[in-house]
Motif scaffolding. Structure first.
Motif, short mmCIF file in Angstrom:
data_model
loop_
_atom_site.label_atom_id
_atom_site.label_comp_id
_atom_site.label_asym_id
_atom_site.label_seq_id
_atom_site.Cartn_x
_atom_site.Cartn_y
_atom_site.Cartn_z
N VAL A 18 83.11 35.54 46.99
CA VAL A 18 84.33 35.93 46.28
C VAL A 18 84.08 35.95 44.78
O VAL A 18 84.51 36.88 44.08
N ALA A 19 83.39 34.95 44.27
CA ALA A 19 83.11 34.90 42.82
C ALA A 19 82.33 36.13 42.37
O ALA A 19 82.63 36.73 41.33
N ARG A 20 81.33 36.54 43.14
CA ARG A 20 80.55 37.75 42.81
C ARG A 20 81.43 38.99 42.87
O ARG A 20 81.36 39.86 42.00
N PHE A 21 82.25 39.08 43.90
CA PHE A 21 83.13 40.24 44.05
C PHE A 21 84.10 40.34 42.88
O PHE A 21 84.27 41.40 42.28
N VAL A 22 84.74 39.23 42.54
CA VAL A 22 85.71 39.22 41.44
C VAL A 22 85.02 39.59 40.13
O VAL A 22 85.55 40.38 39.35
N ALA A 23 83.86 39.02 39.88
CA ALA A 23 83.14 39.33 38.64
C ALA A 23 82.84 40.82 38.54
O ALA A 23 83.05 41.44 37.49
N LEU A 25 84.34 43.38 40.22
CA LEU A 25 85.56 44.19 40.19
C LEU A 25 86.27 44.09 38.85
O LEU A 25 86.72 45.09 38.30
N THR A 26 86.36 42.90 38.31
CA THR A 26 87.08 42.73 37.05
C THR A 26 86.28 43.26 35.87
O THR A 26 86.86 43.67 34.87
N GLU A 27 84.98 43.29 35.98
CA GLU A 27 84.15 43.86 34.91
C GLU A 27 84.43 45.35 34.75
O GLU A 27 84.54 45.87 33.65
N ARG A 28 84.58 46.03 35.85
CA ARG A 28 84.80 47.47 35.83
C ARG A 28 86.26 47.85 35.59
O ARG A 28 86.56 48.90 35.03
N ASN A 29 87.18 47.03 36.06
CA ASN A 29 88.59 47.42 36.07
C ASN A 29 89.52 46.52 35.29
O ASN A 29 90.71 46.78 35.22
N ARG A 30 89.01 45.44 34.78
CA ARG A 30 89.81 44.49 33.99
C ARG A 30 91.07 44.03 34.72
O ARG A 30 92.14 43.93 34.12
N LEU A 31 90.94 43.79 35.97
CA LEU A 31 92.06 43.29 36.76
C LEU A 31 92.18 41.78 36.56
O LEU A 31 91.18 41.07 36.57
N PRO A 32 93.38 41.27 36.40
CA PRO A 32 93.56 39.83 36.20
C PRO A 32 93.53 39.04 37.52
O PRO A 32 94.54 38.49 37.95
N LEU A 33 92.39 39.00 38.14
CA LEU A 33 92.24 38.23 39.37
C LEU A 33 91.83 36.81 38.98
O LEU A 33 90.67 36.50 38.81
N ASP A 34 92.84 35.95 38.83
CA ASP A 34 92.63 34.59 38.33
C ASP A 34 92.87 33.52 39.39
O ASP A 34 93.03 32.35 39.06
N TYR A 35 92.89 33.90 40.64
CA TYR A 35 93.09 32.98 41.76
C TYR A 35 94.49 32.37 41.78
O TYR A 35 94.71 31.33 42.40
N SER A 36 95.41 33.00 41.12
CA SER A 36 96.80 32.54 41.17
C SER A 36 97.52 33.22 42.33
O SER A 36 97.09 34.28 42.82
N VAL A 37 98.62 32.63 42.74
CA VAL A 37 99.45 33.25 43.79
C VAL A 37 99.96 34.60 43.31
O VAL A 37 99.99 35.57 44.07
N ALA A 38 100.33 34.68 42.03
CA ALA A 38 100.83 35.95 41.47
C ALA A 38 99.78 37.05 41.55
O ALA A 38 100.12 38.22 41.69
N SER A 39 98.49 36.70 41.49
CA SER A 39 97.44 37.72 41.54
C SER A 39 97.34 38.40 42.90
O SER A 39 96.75 39.47 43.02
N LEU A 40 97.95 37.80 43.92
CA LEU A 40 97.94 38.44 45.24
C LEU A 40 98.73 39.74 45.22
O LEU A 40 98.46 40.65 46.01
N ARG A 41 99.67 39.84 44.31
CA ARG A 41 100.42 41.10 44.16
C ARG A 41 99.47 42.22 43.71
O ARG A 41 99.61 43.36 44.12
N ILE A 42 98.51 41.87 42.88
CA ILE A 42 97.51 42.84 42.42
C ILE A 42 96.68 43.32 43.60
O ILE A 42 96.35 44.50 43.69
N VAL A 43 96.34 42.40 44.50
CA VAL A 43 95.59 42.80 45.70
C VAL A 43 96.38 43.86 46.47
O VAL A 43 95.83 44.90 46.87
N ASP A 44 97.67 43.63 46.65
CA ASP A 44 98.51 44.62 47.33
C ASP A 44 98.48 45.97 46.60
O ASP A 44 98.35 47.02 47.24
#
Length: 144
Positions: A18-23, A25-44
């Motif tokens: 997951v850490a590799r995937f997030v690194a 994905l966020t490098e290319r798209n600047r998505l705020p995937l910070d492991y918060s519950v609110a970030s699950l909305r971004i996944v959707d």
């Protein structure tokens, strides 16, 4: 997406996956995937975006796996779950090799939830909603 996310690891190696995937994905798209519950909305939202061009599931399978693993890691970190390798029967039922077991013993399938959202496109298949309705959460947030 690089091919190293095509095959899911076992439960023991999910956090690193997951850490590799997030690194990446966020490098290319600047998505705020910070492991918060609110970030699950971004996944959707990301899954909904993947659906727009109506690709075959195989074309986006690696991203779906990464997003599902990320959702699972949020459950692990925020709700007290732990990654588990599914046995043969569970693999057949859930359609995934790994999942999250909650403190009350229930097993959940966040990877499958992401696939269901992609295939159905329904708000009923929301990853954020899965978390909010999750049975067996720890009473306190687990920090990692």
């Amino acid at each position: 997406m690089d091919r190293d996310f095509g095959t899911l690891p076992g439960a023991r190696d999910m956090r690193a996956y997951v850490a590799r995937f997030v690194a990446q994905l966020t490098e290319r798209n600047r998505l705020p995937l910070d492991y918060s519950v609110a970030s699950l909305r971004i996944v959707d939202f990301v899954v909904d975006g993947l659906r727009r061009n109506e690709p075959e599931r195989a074309q986006v399978e690696e991203v779906l796996s990464g997003l599902g693993a990320y959702a699972g890691e949020v459950i692990v970190r925020r709700a007290g779950g732990r990654w588990v390798d599914f046995d043969t029967e569970q693999r057949a039922f859930f359609g995934q090799p790994v999942g999250v077991r909650m403190p009350d013993g229930r097993a959940w399938n966040p990877l499958g939830k992401v696939v269901n959202r992609f295939e159905a496109g329904s708000d009923e298949e929301s990853v954020q909603r899965l978390y909010l309705l999750l049975h067996g959460r720890a009473r306190r947030t687990v920090s990692c």
